[in-house]
Design an enzyme around this catalytic site. Structure first.
Site, PDB file in Angstrom:
ATOM      1  N   GLY A  11      14.118 -14.148 -28.244  1.00 30.52           N
ATOM      2  CA  GLY A  11      14.550 -13.979 -29.640  1.00 30.52           C
ATOM      3  C   GLY A  11      14.260 -12.621 -30.249  1.00 30.52           C
ATOM      4  O   GLY A  11      14.175 -12.502 -31.470  1.00 30.52           O
ATOM      5  N   SER A  12      14.175 -11.574 -29.435  1.00 32.98           N
ATOM      6  CA  SER A  12      13.908 -10.258 -30.040  1.00 32.98           C
ATOM      7  C   SER A  12      15.118  -9.759 -30.839  1.00 32.98           C
ATOM      8  O   SER A  12      14.949  -9.048 -31.832  1.00 32.98           O
ATOM      9  CB  SER A  12      13.483  -9.241 -28.978  1.00 32.98           C
ATOM     10  OG  SER A  12      14.548  -8.922 -28.130  1.00 32.98           O
ATOM     11  N   ASN A  13      16.311 -10.142 -30.448  1.00 33.79           N
ATOM     12  CA  ASN A  13      17.486  -9.767 -31.249  1.00 33.79           C
ATOM     13  C   ASN A  13      17.528 -10.547 -32.561  1.00 33.79           C
ATOM     14  O   ASN A  13      17.944 -10.011 -33.589  1.00 33.79           O
ATOM     15  CB  ASN A  13      18.774  -9.977 -30.445  1.00 33.79           C
ATOM     16  CG  ASN A  13      19.031  -8.813 -29.494  1.00 33.79           C
ATOM     17  OD1 ASN A  13      19.343  -7.718 -29.939  1.00 33.79           O
ATOM     18  ND2 ASN A  13      18.846  -9.047 -28.203  1.00 33.79           N
ATOM     19  N   LYS A  65      30.192 -31.724 -24.896  1.00 32.76           N
ATOM     20  CA  LYS A  65      30.832 -32.204 -26.117  1.00 32.76           C
ATOM     21  C   LYS A  65      29.785 -32.708 -27.121  1.00 32.76           C
ATOM     22  O   LYS A  65      29.847 -32.408 -28.315  1.00 32.76           O
ATOM     23  CB  LYS A  65      31.789 -33.335 -25.752  1.00 32.76           C
ATOM     24  CG  LYS A  65      33.063 -33.314 -26.543  1.00 32.76           C
ATOM     25  CD  LYS A  65      34.035 -34.336 -26.003  1.00 32.76           C
ATOM     26  CE  LYS A  65      34.997 -34.700 -27.123  1.00 32.76           C
ATOM     27  NZ  LYS A  65      35.859 -35.801 -26.758  1.00 32.76           N
ATOM     28  N   MET A  89      22.028 -18.705 -23.932  1.00 28.67           N
ATOM     29  CA  MET A  89      22.432 -18.776 -22.529  1.00 28.67           C
ATOM     30  C   MET A  89      23.224 -20.047 -22.217  1.00 28.67           C
ATOM     31  O   MET A  89      22.926 -20.760 -21.261  1.00 28.67           O
ATOM     32  CB  MET A  89      21.191 -18.698 -21.626  1.00 28.67           C
ATOM     33  CG  MET A  89      20.340 -17.463 -21.860  1.00 28.67           C
ATOM     34  SD  MET A  89      21.273 -15.931 -21.712  1.00 28.67           S
ATOM     35  CE  MET A  89      21.346 -15.813 -19.939  1.00 28.67           C
ATOM     36  N   ARG A  90      24.195 -20.313 -23.020  1.00 29.20           N
ATOM     37  CA  ARG A  90      25.006 -21.491 -22.768  1.00 29.20           C
ATOM     38  C   ARG A  90      26.445 -21.152 -23.143  1.00 29.20           C
ATOM     39  O   ARG A  90      26.681 -20.591 -24.227  1.00 29.20           O
ATOM     40  CB  ARG A  90      24.445 -22.633 -23.635  1.00 29.20           C
ATOM     41  CG  ARG A  90      25.132 -23.930 -23.532  1.00 29.20           C
ATOM     42  CD  ARG A  90      24.621 -24.763 -22.378  1.00 29.20           C
ATOM     43  NE  ARG A  90      25.571 -25.826 -22.128  1.00 29.20           N
ATOM     44  CZ  ARG A  90      25.253 -27.027 -21.676  1.00 29.20           C
ATOM     45  NH1 ARG A  90      24.022 -27.317 -21.362  1.00 29.20           N
ATOM     46  NH2 ARG A  90      26.177 -27.932 -21.491  1.00 29.20           N
ATOM     47  N   ASN A 106      28.499 -11.907 -30.195  1.00 27.10           N
ATOM     48  CA  ASN A 106      27.486 -11.959 -29.140  1.00 27.10           C
ATOM     49  C   ASN A 106      27.011 -10.541 -28.846  1.00 27.10           C
ATOM     50  O   ASN A 106      27.771  -9.587 -28.969  1.00 27.10           O
ATOM     51  CB  ASN A 106      28.099 -12.569 -27.871  1.00 27.10           C
ATOM     52  CG  ASN A 106      27.115 -12.656 -26.725  1.00 27.10           C
ATOM     53  OD1 ASN A 106      25.950 -13.036 -26.898  1.00 27.10           O
ATOM     54  ND2 ASN A 106      27.557 -12.305 -25.524  1.00 27.10           N
ATOM     55  N   HIS A 108      25.569  -8.204 -25.778  1.00 28.89           N
ATOM     56  CA  HIS A 108      25.531  -8.237 -24.312  1.00 28.89           C
ATOM     57  C   HIS A 108      24.999  -6.907 -23.786  1.00 28.89           C
ATOM     58  O   HIS A 108      25.417  -5.840 -24.252  1.00 28.89           O
ATOM     59  CB  HIS A 108      26.938  -8.507 -23.761  1.00 28.89           C
ATOM     60  CG  HIS A 108      26.964  -8.588 -22.273  1.00 28.89           C
ATOM     61  ND1 HIS A 108      26.548  -9.714 -21.593  1.00 28.89           N
ATOM     62  CD2 HIS A 108      27.303  -7.675 -21.332  1.00 28.89           C
ATOM     63  CE1 HIS A 108      26.640  -9.486 -20.289  1.00 28.89           C
ATOM     64  NE2 HIS A 108      27.094  -8.259 -20.099  1.00 28.89           N
TER      65      HIS A 108
HETATM   66  C1  GRF Z   1      19.436  -9.606 -24.535  1.00 27.21           C
HETATM   67  O1  GRF Z   1      19.349  -8.625 -23.548  1.00 27.21           O
HETATM   68  C2  GRF Z   1      20.875  -9.913 -24.843  1.00 27.21           C
HETATM   69  O2  GRF Z   1      21.711  -8.810 -24.744  1.00 27.21           O
HETATM   70  C3  GRF Z   1      21.225 -10.907 -23.783  1.00 27.21           C
HETATM   71  O3  GRF Z   1      20.068 -11.691 -23.627  1.00 27.21           O
HETATM   72  C4  GRF Z   1      18.923 -10.950 -24.023  1.00 27.21           C
HETATM   73  C5  GRF Z   1      18.238 -11.727 -25.089  1.00 27.21           C
HETATM   74  O4  GRF Z   1      17.031 -11.141 -25.517  1.00 27.21           O
HETATM   75  N1  GRF Z   1      22.406 -11.646 -24.155  1.00 27.21           N
HETATM   76  P1  GRF Z   1      16.291 -11.708 -26.807  1.00 27.21           P
HETATM   77  O5  GRF Z   1      16.134 -13.214 -26.613  1.00 27.21           O
HETATM   78  O6  GRF Z   1      17.131 -11.391 -28.009  1.00 27.21           O
HETATM   79  O7  GRF Z   1      14.970 -11.017 -26.846  1.00 27.21           O
END
Ligand code: GRF
Length: 188
Positions: A11-13, A65, A89-90, A106, A108
């Protein structure tokens, strides 16, 4: 813009969005809630710390679903109109994606369309390219295929490996995601 963040892990983002919001860098965004699909997701701790409501909707051993209808119920109850996938991740079904057409973004860790999927850093290193970066894009029915909103690049050195590349790209992600969110939430 009433935003929900979906995450699966660290969850760093998510944290980067929280901080941008707390620093008044997202004046038109309200972070309504977090949904995680893994009970061990560290993103939960971040939500708790910043008093953001969070919901655990487990996806393991559950039909897609049902999983998605549980999420939709939460999103609708809370009048969410925009969704940020931050390390979620789904893969979402076409049904879900079309319901929120152009309302899901998203982040990436590659310069899409290069290296989609869950091994972006490894794939970039193995391909021997000399630059990579990150992309914020709209989510469509494919895997990391939707229209690109913003990208930021960095150079890859000969000494770089999967881990060092990930370390280089992550701080860029933390800037790019709030920037994209601000752009999309700004009126004109
Ligand atoms: C990030 O590198 C993002 O680009 C990818 O998964 C990672 C998630 O990192 N989709 P975080 O959970 O936000 O730290």
């Amino acid at each position: 813009m009433k935003v929900a963040v979906l995450a699966s892990g660290r969850g760093s983002n998510f944290q980067a969005i929280i901080e941008a919001s707390e620093n008044n860098e997202l004046p038109n965004v309200s972070i309504e809630l977090l949904i995680v699909n893994k009970k061990k997701a560290y993103a939960i701790e971040r939500a708790k710390k910043h008093k953001i409501p969070f919901y655990l909707v487990e996806s393991d051993n559950k039909e897609r679903k049902l999983f998605e209808s549980e999420m939709i119920e939460i999103l609708e109850k809370n009048d969410v109109d925009f969704i940020v996938l931050a390390g979620f991740m789904r893969i979402l079904s076409p049904l879900f994606v079309n319901k929120y057409n152009n309302k899901i973004i998203n982040i990436h860790p590659s310069l899409l369309p290069l290296f989609p999927g869950s091994h972006a850093h490894k794939d970039a290193i193995e391909a021997g390219v000399n630059e990579s970066g990150c992309t914020v894009h709209f989510v469509d029915e494919g895997v990391d295929t939707g229209p690109i909103i913003l990208q930021e690049s960095i150079s890859i050195d000969k000494e770089d490996n999967e881990e060092t590349l990930a370390e280089k790209i992550l701080p860029l992600e933390h800037k790019l995601l709030p920037k994209a969110l601000n752009l999309l939430s700004s009126k004109n």
